[in-house]
Scaffold this motif. Sequence first.
Motif, PDB file in Angstrom:
ATOM      1  N   ALA A  10       1.059  -0.958  -0.280  1.00  0.00           N
ATOM      2  CA  ALA A  10       0.115  -0.294  -0.399  1.00  0.00           C
ATOM      3  C   ALA A  10       1.367   1.175   0.134  1.00  0.00           C
ATOM      4  O   ALA A  10       1.799   0.912   0.581  1.00  0.00           O
ATOM      5  N   LEU A  12       0.834   5.953  -0.251  1.00  0.00           N
ATOM      6  CA  LEU A  12       0.353   7.400  -0.503  1.00  0.00           C
ATOM      7  C   LEU A  12       0.727   8.011  -2.698  1.00  0.00           C
ATOM      8  O   LEU A  12       2.049   8.010  -2.584  1.00  0.00           O
ATOM      9  N   ALA A  37      -4.897   7.518  -2.100  1.00  0.00           N
ATOM     10  CA  ALA A  37      -4.523   5.917  -1.330  1.00  0.00           C
ATOM     11  C   ALA A  37      -4.234   4.942  -2.981  1.00  0.00           C
ATOM     12  O   ALA A  37      -4.349   4.960  -3.735  1.00  0.00           O
ATOM     13  N   ILE A  70      -4.312   6.129   4.571  1.00  0.00           N
ATOM     14  CA  ILE A  70      -4.842   4.928   3.199  1.00  0.00           C
ATOM     15  C   ILE A  70      -5.658   4.053   4.212  1.00  0.00           C
ATOM     16  O   ILE A  70      -6.771   3.692   3.477  1.00  0.00           O
TER      17      ILE A  70
END
Length: 299
Positions: A10, A12, A37, A70
């Motif tokens: 994950a 940004l 996100a 996120i």
Amino acid sequence: MSRVVVFGNASLDIILTLEAFPSAGETVLAREVLTCAGGKGLNQALAAARFGHPVHFAAAIGHDNAATLIQAALATEQGLSTRWLFRSLATDMSSIWLDGTGENMISSSNFCAHSVTAADAERELATLHSEDWLVLQGNLTLDATRAAIGMAQRAGARVLLNTAPMQGWMRDVVPLVDVLVANTVESSQMTGLDAEPAVAALLELGAEHVVVTRGSTGASWRSRDVAIDLPAPHVVAVDTAGAGDMFVGSLAASLANKQPLPQALERAITLASFTVTRKGTSTSFPSREEVTRLSPFRH
């Protein structure tokens, strides 16, 4: 019921829209900035969840504002469960540049994703079962990826590997993969060949199925018994970032739903093409209602 289980990363995403990409040593001003996100793992999990199919997503993040954004972005997504592996590191980030034609250049940090260990994989994937599809990308280390695939094999689950970002170790795990998804550049990087010879080489390496995405011209599916080539609909692209993740997430959801291969491929192409008409990565994905309307068949 089967699940799509995404074990990945994950980040940004900071997206800068430019008139044209800068030359070496040149500074150019962005005409627009978008933050959202992202990360290939997160994007693919979100895309799969838009089909109403159960999705589980696990990724490493830090204890910072980027992690908060996120988490908030996925908190209300129906059918998507998350497992955050918190690290004493800054959450990974991606800088995405878009030019006037919608083409992109991307640079990402990978420190949180690379902190994921084989032990993490064994713990987080302990609930895999035979009906599940495990989706992996190139953000994790070889050890973590091998451990994840091993967990899937022991459970009897199927494995889809997306070869982005490209890693030198990917050839080593191709024989362990049920479906390999690569774009034309990645398939060439893995084999040193182009077009059909590249696909044939990937099948020879041991992949059961190879899917090659070809951008605006569509995608192909190849196995020892299947040869499908489908075009992409004509659209005006404004941002190509995220389209590949929409394709992979859609394909995984279709496979988990046991959809016929031609329909699964057509749907993935259709929705990826829709995605490039919007700006952003995860923010460009169609809603559940749009997925139903845009899909070439009912699911």
